[in-house]
Design a protein around this motif. Structure first.
Motif, PDB file in Angstrom:
ATOM      1  N   LYS A 150       0.841  -1.200   0.000  1.00 24.09           N
ATOM      2  CA  LYS A 150       0.000   0.000   0.000  1.00 24.09           C
ATOM      3  C   LYS A 150       0.875   1.248   0.000  1.00 24.09           C
ATOM      4  CE  LYS A 150      -3.945  -2.147   2.312  1.00 24.09           C
ATOM      5  NZ  LYS A 150      -4.848  -2.112   3.496  1.00 24.09           N
ATOM      6  N   ASN A 151       0.480   2.221  -0.802  1.00 26.80           N
ATOM      7  CA  ASN A 151       1.328   3.401  -1.019  1.00 26.80           C
ATOM      8  C   ASN A 151       1.696   4.133   0.259  1.00 26.80           C
ATOM      9  OD1 ASN A 151       1.594   3.156  -3.788  1.00 26.80           O
ATOM     10  ND2 ASN A 151      -0.241   4.352  -4.230  1.00 26.80           N
ATOM     11  N   LYS A 152       0.710   4.346   1.133  1.00 30.23           N
ATOM     12  CA  LYS A 152       0.965   5.122   2.341  1.00 30.23           C
ATOM     13  C   LYS A 152       1.936   4.397   3.270  1.00 30.23           C
ATOM     14  CE  LYS A 152      -2.296   7.695   3.730  1.00 30.23           C
ATOM     15  NZ  LYS A 152      -3.559   8.258   4.293  1.00 30.23           N
ATOM     16  N   GLU A 153       1.720   3.094   3.469  1.00 27.74           N
ATOM     17  CA  GLU A 153       2.613   2.313   4.339  1.00 27.74           C
ATOM     18  C   GLU A 153       3.992   2.170   3.706  1.00 27.74           C
ATOM     19  OE1 GLU A 153       0.644  -1.361   4.919  1.00 27.74           O
ATOM     20  OE2 GLU A 153      -1.080  -0.469   5.962  1.00 27.74           O
ATOM     21  N   ARG A 154       4.027   2.031   2.408  1.00 29.82           N
ATOM     22  CA  ARG A 154       5.292   1.905   1.675  1.00 29.82           C
ATOM     23  C   ARG A 154       6.118   3.178   1.824  1.00 29.82           C
ATOM     24  NH1 ARG A 154       6.469  -1.688  -2.492  1.00 29.82           N
ATOM     25  NH2 ARG A 154       7.955  -1.013  -4.072  1.00 29.82           N
ATOM     26  N   LYS A 155       5.435   4.322   1.692  1.00 30.09           N
ATOM     27  CA  LYS A 155       6.122   5.607   1.819  1.00 30.09           C
ATOM     28  C   LYS A 155       6.730   5.762   3.207  1.00 30.09           C
ATOM     29  CE  LYS A 155       3.736   9.303   2.602  1.00 30.09           C
ATOM     30  NZ  LYS A 155       2.788  10.432   2.463  1.00 30.09           N
ATOM     31  N   ARG A 156       5.972   5.411   4.229  1.00 27.48           N
ATOM     32  CA  ARG A 156       6.488   5.533   5.595  1.00 27.48           C
ATOM     33  C   ARG A 156       7.693   4.629   5.818  1.00 27.48           C
ATOM     34  NH1 ARG A 156       0.525   5.273   8.421  1.00 27.48           N
ATOM     35  NH2 ARG A 156      -0.090   7.446   8.053  1.00 27.48           N
ATOM     36  N   ALA A 157       7.623   3.416   5.271  1.00 22.70           N
ATOM     37  CA  ALA A 157       8.747   2.486   5.420  1.00 22.70           C
ATOM     38  C   ALA A 157      10.001   3.038   4.751  1.00 22.70           C
ATOM     39  CB  ALA A 157       8.381   1.137   4.822  1.00 22.70           C
ATOM     40  N   LEU A 158       9.855   3.571   3.556  1.00 25.63           N
ATOM     41  CA  LEU A 158      11.011   4.116   2.841  1.00 25.63           C
ATOM     42  C   LEU A 158      11.556   5.362   3.521  1.00 25.63           C
ATOM     43  CD1 LEU A 158       9.694   3.457  -0.750  1.00 25.63           C
ATOM     44  CD2 LEU A 158      11.848   2.582   0.176  1.00 25.63           C
ATOM     45  N   GLN A 159      10.685   6.130   4.138  1.00 28.18           N
ATOM     46  CA  GLN A 159      11.147   7.301   4.889  1.00 28.18           C
ATOM     47  C   GLN A 159      12.011   6.872   6.067  1.00 28.18           C
ATOM     48  OE1 GLN A 159       7.497   9.296   5.845  1.00 28.18           O
ATOM     49  NE2 GLN A 159       7.325  10.285   3.861  1.00 28.18           N
ATOM     50  N   ARG A 160      11.629   5.768   6.722  1.00 25.64           N
ATOM     51  CA  ARG A 160      12.454   5.256   7.823  1.00 25.64           C
ATOM     52  C   ARG A 160      13.779   4.722   7.307  1.00 25.64           C
ATOM     53  NH1 ARG A 160       7.559   2.799   9.366  1.00 25.64           N
ATOM     54  NH2 ARG A 160       8.385   0.735   8.870  1.00 25.64           N
ATOM     55  N   TYR A 257       4.033  14.439  -6.552  1.00 26.04           N
ATOM     56  CA  TYR A 257       4.294  13.142  -5.935  1.00 26.04           C
ATOM     57  C   TYR A 257       3.010  12.574  -5.334  1.00 26.04           C
ATOM     58  CZ  TYR A 257       5.467   9.613  -2.583  1.00 26.04           C
ATOM     59  OH  TYR A 257       5.469   8.435  -1.884  1.00 26.04           O
ATOM     60  N   TYR A 258       2.303  13.389  -4.558  1.00 26.07           N
ATOM     61  CA  TYR A 258       1.086  12.899  -3.903  1.00 26.07           C
ATOM     62  C   TYR A 258      -0.004  12.562  -4.922  1.00 26.07           C
ATOM     63  CZ  TYR A 258       2.763  13.983   0.783  1.00 26.07           C
ATOM     64  OH  TYR A 258       3.473  13.993   1.973  1.00 26.07           O
ATOM     65  N   ILE A 259      -0.049  13.294  -6.023  1.00 29.25           N
ATOM     66  CA  ILE A 259      -1.045  13.010  -7.058  1.00 29.25           C
ATOM     67  C   ILE A 259      -0.734  11.690  -7.754  1.00 29.25           C
ATOM     68  CG2 ILE A 259      -1.937  13.781  -9.290  1.00 29.25           C
ATOM     69  CD1 ILE A 259      -1.581  16.679  -8.300  1.00 29.25           C
ATOM     70  N   GLU A 260       0.550  11.486  -8.087  1.00 31.32           N
ATOM     71  CA  GLU A 260       0.939  10.313  -8.864  1.00 31.32           C
ATOM     72  C   GLU A 260       1.085   9.060  -8.001  1.00 31.32           C
ATOM     73  OE1 GLU A 260       4.497  11.496 -10.840  1.00 31.32           O
ATOM     74  OE2 GLU A 260       3.514  13.139 -11.913  1.00 31.32           O
ATOM     75  N   LYS A 261       1.749   9.198  -6.845  1.00 32.21           N
ATOM     76  CA  LYS A 261       2.051   8.024  -6.031  1.00 32.21           C
ATOM     77  C   LYS A 261       0.913   7.651  -5.096  1.00 32.21           C
ATOM     78  CE  LYS A 261       6.326   6.915  -7.197  1.00 32.21           C
ATOM     79  NZ  LYS A 261       6.711   5.557  -7.632  1.00 32.21           N
ATOM     80  N   ASP A 262       0.297   8.657  -4.455  1.00 35.71           N
ATOM     81  CA  ASP A 262      -0.777   8.362  -3.498  1.00 35.71           C
ATOM     82  C   ASP A 262      -2.160   8.545  -4.101  1.00 35.71           C
ATOM     83  OD1 ASP A 262       1.198   7.848  -1.754  1.00 35.71           O
ATOM     84  OD2 ASP A 262       0.775   9.475  -0.350  1.00 35.71           O
ATOM     85  N   GLN A 263      -2.205   8.976  -5.383  1.00 35.42           N
ATOM     86  CA  GLN A 263      -3.458   9.132  -6.118  1.00 35.42           C
ATOM     87  C   GLN A 263      -4.435  10.078  -5.419  1.00 35.42           C
ATOM     88  OE1 GLN A 263      -4.620   4.993  -6.653  1.00 35.42           O
ATOM     89  NE2 GLN A 263      -3.488   4.870  -8.570  1.00 35.42           N
ATOM     90  N   LEU A 264      -3.882  11.152  -4.872  1.00 34.63           N
ATOM     91  CA  LEU A 264      -4.724  12.178  -4.258  1.00 34.63           C
ATOM     92  C   LEU A 264      -5.192  13.167  -5.322  1.00 34.63           C
ATOM     93  CD1 LEU A 264      -2.736  13.087  -0.997  1.00 34.63           C
ATOM     94  CD2 LEU A 264      -4.560  11.399  -1.276  1.00 34.63           C
ATOM     95  N   SER A 265      -6.302  13.821  -5.059  1.00 31.53           N
ATOM     96  CA  SER A 265      -6.717  14.919  -5.935  1.00 31.53           C
ATOM     97  C   SER A 265      -5.744  16.071  -5.742  1.00 31.53           C
ATOM     98  CB  SER A 265      -8.131  15.370  -5.561  1.00 31.53           C
ATOM     99  OG  SER A 265      -8.140  15.925  -4.248  1.00 31.53           O
TER     100      SER A 265
END
Length: 291
Positions: A150-160, A257-265
């Protein structure tokens, strides 16, 4: 407190033996591992079909029971009952060391909670093979396993992982390798990296270089088999490691980034960027839509 002397005279209860299996080449298994599989009363296997091939090759005849992530709850009580009745049980995974990126850990924990003995045999492990063969630092390393999907969990893991000084080891499937390398490059920068595939098999291959070089290799290289990814730790001093992952991005890149990776408006992406940067949404909107 739990105290165990593994090689003293065996008591009335059985022992859970954790037996590593080959990660590719059947000769990966140790003589001790084979002797243990021959002597136990029961083998708990992640996939009995795979283990059956191993046992047949070495002419081992032993009862098996499946133990995988979907059978944990129903199998743990059964296996503990077998141990309490004096039966020795071997825990094996499809490949490598049980409990490393597979469902063996809960069984080991449950057995120890019952104050029964767990004896771990040394043996094949893909992560350590890849680490040693990577040419990167081995004095300190951080094993993460598979990144979240999942994008959100993946992002947090990579940030760590971005702030990790030690060499980092990941597992990845061939289907997500390219995407994972792109994410590593985005968050961690163009570090030194090594990827290893088909370890100990006939087509074993290492690819070493910068992340950009390895990303280019994926366009023409063979992407088959399971991969280990070994990444150089953060070369910066620990005092400088609190820089946010987006510091090197422009405001517009941050929104994209948030539009493409997390698919936010675009509206939600602008709001998130404003929160990250602690600036007003109006400033982000002005930069993204006007300037």
């Amino acid at each position: 407190m739990n105290k165990q002397k593994s090689f003293e005279d065996k008591g009335p209860a059985g022992i859970l033996y954790v037996v590593p299996t080959p990660i590719g080449n059947l000769e990966d298994i140790t003589i001790r591992g084979l002797n243990t599989l021959k002597s136990v009363d029961l083998i708990a296997a992640e996939d009995t079909r795979n283990t059956k091939k191993l046992l047949t090759h070495f002419d081992i005849h032993c009862s098996m029971v499946s133990y995988h992530e979907h059978s944990q709850d129903s199998r743990v009580a059964h296996l503990i009952s077998q141990l309490k009745n004096g039966k020795d049980v071997a825990l094996v995974s499809d490949a490598g060391m049980p409990a490393i990126s597979d469902p063996g850990a809960p069984l080991i924990q449950a057995v120890l909670a019952e104050e029964l003995s767990v004896v771990v045999l040394p043996g094949a492990n893909a992560a350590l093979c890849a680490l040693v063969g990577s040419g990167l630092a081995t004095d300190q390393f951080y094993f993460f396993g598979f990144l979240p999907r999942k994008n959100k969990e993946r992002k947090r893991a990579l940030q760590r992982l971005q702030r990790q000084n030690s060499t980092v080891i990941l597992y990845e499937s061939p289907y997500r390798l390219t995407e994972t390398l792109e994410d590593i490059h985005f968050y961690l920068g163009n570090r030194q990296i090594a990827i290893a595939r088909e370890l100990t098999k006939r087509f074993e291959e290492y690819v070493r270089g910068t992340i950009e070089e390895v990303m280019n290799w994926t366009k023409t290289g063979t992407i088959k088999g399971e991969f280990c990814i070994v990444i150089e730790g953060n070369p910066e001093e620990s005092d400088n490691q609190e820089e946010a992952w987006w510091e090197k991005l422009t405001i517009n890149q941050h929104v994209d980034y948030y539009i493409e990776k997390d698919q936010l408006s675009s509206k939600m992406a602008i709001k998130q960027v404003a929160e990250d940067r602690k600036i007003s949404k109006r400033d982000v909107y002005q930069s993204y839509h006007v300037e």
